[in-house]
Design an enzyme around this catalytic site. Structure first.
Site, PDB file in Angstrom:
ATOM      1  N   SER A  60       0.705  -1.066   0.008  1.00 37.38           N
ATOM      2  CA  SER A  60      -0.165  -0.047   0.012  1.00 37.38           C
ATOM      3  C   SER A  60       0.816   1.315  -0.207  1.00 37.38           C
ATOM      4  O   SER A  60       1.901   1.150   0.470  1.00 37.38           O
ATOM      5  CB  SER A  60      -0.758  -0.144   1.259  1.00 37.38           C
ATOM      6  OG  SER A  60      -1.649   1.133   1.445  1.00 37.38           O
ATOM      7  N   TYR A  83       3.195   8.148  17.970  1.00 43.99           N
ATOM      8  CA  TYR A  83       3.905   8.073  16.596  1.00 43.99           C
ATOM      9  C   TYR A  83       5.189   8.639  16.521  1.00 43.99           C
ATOM     10  O   TYR A  83       6.108   8.340  16.058  1.00 43.99           O
ATOM     11  CB  TYR A  83       2.654   8.670  15.760  1.00 43.99           C
ATOM     12  CG  TYR A  83       2.739   8.532  14.422  1.00 43.99           C
ATOM     13  CD1 TYR A  83       2.721   7.317  13.691  1.00 43.99           C
ATOM     14  CD2 TYR A  83       3.554   9.823  13.573  1.00 43.99           C
ATOM     15  CE1 TYR A  83       2.995   7.248  12.020  1.00 43.99           C
ATOM     16  CE2 TYR A  83       3.787   9.393  12.350  1.00 43.99           C
ATOM     17  CZ  TYR A  83       3.498   8.558  11.608  1.00 43.99           C
ATOM     18  OH  TYR A  83       3.899   8.371  10.388  1.00 43.99           O
TER      19      TYR A  83
HETATM   20  N1  LIG Z   1       1.315   8.922   4.215  1.00 44.41           N
HETATM   21  C1  LIG Z   1       2.087   9.885   4.920  1.00 44.41           C
HETATM   22  O1  LIG Z   1       1.662  11.036   4.820  1.00 44.41           O
HETATM   23  C2  LIG Z   1       3.085   9.425   5.642  1.00 44.41           C
HETATM   24  C3  LIG Z   1       3.571   8.282   5.917  1.00 44.41           C
HETATM   25  N2  LIG Z   1       4.571   7.857   6.673  1.00 44.41           N
HETATM   26  C4  LIG Z   1       5.354   6.447   7.012  1.00 44.41           C
HETATM   27  O2  LIG Z   1       5.226   5.907   5.763  1.00 44.41           O
HETATM   28  C5  LIG Z   1       5.091   4.620   6.072  1.00 44.41           C
HETATM   29  C6  LIG Z   1       3.986   4.143   5.112  1.00 44.41           C
HETATM   30  O3  LIG Z   1       2.937   4.705   5.098  1.00 44.41           O
HETATM   31  P1  LIG Z   1       1.675   4.945   4.048  1.00 44.41           P
HETATM   32  O4  LIG Z   1       2.054   4.127   2.605  1.00 44.41           O
HETATM   33  O5  LIG Z   1       1.336   6.215   4.281  1.00 44.41           O
HETATM   34  O6  LIG Z   1       0.595   3.862   4.724  1.00 44.41           O
HETATM   35  P2  LIG Z   1      -0.214   2.506   4.298  1.00 44.41           P
HETATM   36  O7  LIG Z   1      -1.046   2.445   5.274  1.00 44.41           O
HETATM   37  O8  LIG Z   1      -0.827   3.044   2.906  1.00 44.41           O
HETATM   38  O9  LIG Z   1       0.778   1.582   4.153  1.00 44.41           O
HETATM   39  C7  LIG Z   1       1.408   1.136   5.505  1.00 44.41           C
HETATM   40  C8  LIG Z   1       1.505  -0.706   5.025  1.00 44.41           C
HETATM   41  O10 LIG Z   1       2.052  -1.309   6.042  1.00 44.41           O
HETATM   42  C9  LIG Z   1       1.644  -2.395   6.524  1.00 44.41           C
HETATM   43  N3  LIG Z   1       1.862  -2.625   7.698  1.00 44.41           N
HETATM   44  C10 LIG Z   1       1.475  -2.306   8.992  1.00 44.41           C
HETATM   45  N4  LIG Z   1       1.645  -2.942  10.168  1.00 44.41           N
HETATM   46  C11 LIG Z   1       2.642  -4.197   9.468  1.00 44.41           C
HETATM   47  C12 LIG Z   1       3.180  -5.066  10.066  1.00 44.41           C
HETATM   48  N5  LIG Z   1       3.190  -5.213  11.375  1.00 44.41           N
HETATM   49  N6  LIG Z   1       3.816  -5.925   9.387  1.00 44.41           N
HETATM   50  C13 LIG Z   1       4.179  -5.584   8.019  1.00 44.41           C
HETATM   51  N7  LIG Z   1       3.240  -4.646   7.327  1.00 44.41           N
HETATM   52  C14 LIG Z   1       2.665  -3.873   8.062  1.00 44.41           C
HETATM   53  C15 LIG Z   1       0.199  -2.229   6.130  1.00 44.41           C
HETATM   54  O11 LIG Z   1      -0.705  -3.434   5.747  1.00 44.41           O
HETATM   55  C16 LIG Z   1       0.144  -1.412   4.680  1.00 44.41           C
HETATM   56  O12 LIG Z   1      -0.012  -2.112   3.573  1.00 44.41           O
HETATM   57  C17 LIG Z   1       4.666   4.455   7.167  1.00 44.41           C
HETATM   58  O13 LIG Z   1       5.641   3.893   8.178  1.00 44.41           O
HETATM   59  C18 LIG Z   1       4.225   5.845   7.638  1.00 44.41           C
HETATM   60  O14 LIG Z   1       4.474   5.969   9.134  1.00 44.41           O
HETATM   61  C19 LIG Z   1       5.358   9.167   7.087  1.00 44.41           C
HETATM   62  C20 LIG Z   1       5.028  10.433   6.962  1.00 44.41           C
HETATM   63  C21 LIG Z   1       3.821  10.754   6.275  1.00 44.41           C
HETATM   64  C1  LIG Z   2       0.771  10.203  10.644  1.00 43.56           C
HETATM   65  C2  LIG Z   2       0.284  11.500  10.174  1.00 43.56           C
HETATM   66  C3  LIG Z   2      -0.347  12.381  11.197  1.00 43.56           C
HETATM   67  C4  LIG Z   2      -1.163  11.835  11.916  1.00 43.56           C
HETATM   68  O1  LIG Z   2      -0.907  11.730  13.359  1.00 43.56           O
HETATM   69  C5  LIG Z   2      -2.537  11.274  11.363  1.00 43.56           C
HETATM   70  C6  LIG Z   2      -2.010  10.513  10.265  1.00 43.56           C
HETATM   71  C7  LIG Z   2      -3.428   9.770   9.466  1.00 43.56           C
HETATM   72  C8  LIG Z   2      -4.196   9.128  10.361  1.00 43.56           C
HETATM   73  C9  LIG Z   2      -4.772  10.018  11.735  1.00 43.56           C
HETATM   74  C10 LIG Z   2      -5.972  10.234  11.731  1.00 43.56           C
HETATM   75  C11 LIG Z   2      -6.518  10.829  12.773  1.00 43.56           C
HETATM   76  O2  LIG Z   2      -7.605  10.963  13.098  1.00 43.56           O
HETATM   77  C12 LIG Z   2      -5.457  11.363  13.843  1.00 43.56           C
HETATM   78  C13 LIG Z   2      -4.160  11.659  13.124  1.00 43.56           C
HETATM   79  C14 LIG Z   2      -3.388  10.598  12.220  1.00 43.56           C
HETATM   80  C15 LIG Z   2      -3.100   9.625  13.384  1.00 43.56           C
HETATM   81  C16 LIG Z   2      -1.056  11.167   9.361  1.00 43.56           C
HETATM   82  C17 LIG Z   2      -0.802  10.231   7.994  1.00 43.56           C
HETATM   83  C18 LIG Z   2       0.642  11.150   7.781  1.00 43.56           C
HETATM   84  C19 LIG Z   2       1.059  11.953   8.986  1.00 43.56           C
HETATM   85  C20 LIG Z   2       2.518  11.926   9.107  1.00 43.56           C
HETATM   86  O3  LIG Z   2       3.163  11.267   9.387  1.00 43.56           O
HETATM   87  C21 LIG Z   2       2.920  13.236   8.801  1.00 43.56           C
HETATM   88  O4  LIG Z   2       4.238  13.367   8.837  1.00 43.56           O
END
Ligand SMILES: NC(=O)C1=CN([C@@H]2O[C@H](COP(=O)(O)OP(=O)(O)OC[C@H]3O[C@@H](n4cnc5c(N)ncnc54)[C@H](O)[C@@H]3O)[C@@H](O)[C@H]2O)C=CC1
Ligand SMILES: C[C@]12CC(=O)[C@H]3[C@@H](CCC4=CC(=O)CC[C@@]43C)[C@@H]1CC[C@@H]2C(=O)C=O
Length: 257
Positions: free
Chosen positions: A15, A161
């Site tokens: 994803s 987080y």
């Molecule tokens: N979307 C955003 O704006 C931002 C995302 N991030 C970070 O980027 C990374 C990717 O996030 P997104 O692509 O946005 O989220 P997403 O939810 O689209 O993808 C995350 C993926 O991690 C997988 N996952 C969750 N727990 C897992 C586990 N225990 N073992 C293996 N897979 C697992 C989920 O099934 C999912 O496919 C995360 O670490 C998130 O914290 C950081 C800053 C901003």
């Molecule tokens: C992690 C991040 C900022 C957040 O805390 C939100 C998250 C998307 C899902 C969420 C839903 C909520 O109702 C509360 C906040 C939060 C956990 C956001 C995705 C990207 C953001 C981030 O990491 C920015 O750098």
């Protein structure tokens, strides 16, 4: 390191940011192992990509599960050159909320998946990478981690987080130093706000409010833009031990309204 012909594992590859890496890296001639807990999304993406991709259901928190994914990389692709750590979860909970203190279980869960899961995958991947023949630069592998700008400007409700992402920032340099003798580089990307399913969990008014804080470009980041930086990190041997913000100059406000 050139990506073409290399073997890559992407945790959280089913994803969002991880899936964009799977697509771009396979288009760039790499073979990619999608290691994600979500088997439906992972299998669908592997089918879309075809022979250059495999999916193994993986829980990054679990040693045996990550070892099984690496075994598949070894057997199907002959080893591993690049790890992209994207698996992660979000949480919004105040340290002291209306109904009492922050759940310790929820705090622990976020640290487990985001921080310990990242370290678990990278330590085991490094072991496999250390068997590679070095290239002319002496490189055997590249590890890319995903933190967040919330590591630096965490908002209300992001204690867990931000702590998990701050931990990834903090370990980037020591892990790069540890693995230097093995020819393995380690770089962390700290994304701003990207258009992924994680972000879609945010209510619309909160999305709009956050976007109003985005200087330029005034929009959500595209997952492909994350993948472009990840590919550049693989290709540029001077990038090591660093955390790179990828955020269009956004600084998170203290509260999402
Ligand atoms: N979307 C955003 O704006 C931002 C995302 N991030 C970070 O980027 C990374 C990717 O996030 P997104 O692509 O946005 O989220 P997403 O939810 O689209 O993808 C995350 C993926 O991690 C997988 N996952 C969750 N727990 C897992 C586990 N225990 N073992 C293996 N897979 C697992 C989920 O099934 C999912 O496919 C995360 O670490 C998130 O914290 C950081 C800053 C901003
Ligand atoms: C992690 C991040 C900022 C957040 O805390 C939100 C998250 C998307 C899902 C969420 C839903 C909520 O109702 C509360 C906040 C939060 C956990 C956001 C995705 C990207 C953001 C981030 O990491 C920015 O750098």
């Amino acid at each position: 390191m050139e990506l073409s012909g290399k073997s890559v594992m992407v945790t959280g590859g089913a994803s969002g940011l991880g899936a964009a890496c799977v697509r771009l890296f396979s288009q760039s001639g790499a073979r990619v192992l999608i290691a994600d807990i979500n088997s439906e999304g992972g299998q669908k993406l592997a089918q879309e990509i075809g022979a250059a991709a495999r999916f193994v259901q993986t829980n990054v928190v679990d040693e045996a599960s990550v070892q099984a994914a690496l075994k598949e990389a070894q057997e199907a692709f002959g080893g591993l050159h690049v790890l992209v750590n994207c698996a992660g979860i979000g949480l919004a909970e105040r340290t002291l909320g209306r109904h009492g203190p922050h759940s310790l279980e929820a705090f622990t869960r976020v640290i487990q998946v985001n921080l310990i899961g990242t370290f678990n995958a990278l330590r085991l991947a490094a072991q496999l990478m250390s068997n590679n023949e070095p290239n002319t630069e002496g490189e055997r592998g590249v590890i890319i981690n995903t933190a967040s700008v919330a590591a630096f400007d965490g908002q209300i409700g992001q204690a867990a987080y931000s702590a998990s992402k701050g931990g990834i920032v903090g370990m980037t340099l020591p892990v790069a130093r540890d693995l230097a003798r093995n020819g393995i580089r380690v770089v962390t990307i700290a994304p701003g706000i990207f258009d992924t399913p994680l972000m879609a969990a945010l209510p619309e008014p909160a999305r709009v409010s956050l976007l109003q804080q985005a200087p330029f470009p005034p929009r959500l980041g595209k997952p492909e833009e994350y993948a472009l930086l990840a590919r550049h990190i693989v290709e540029n041997p001077m990038l090591n031990g660093e955390v790179i913000r990828l955020d269009g100059a956004i600084r998170l406000p203290y509260l999402i309204r």
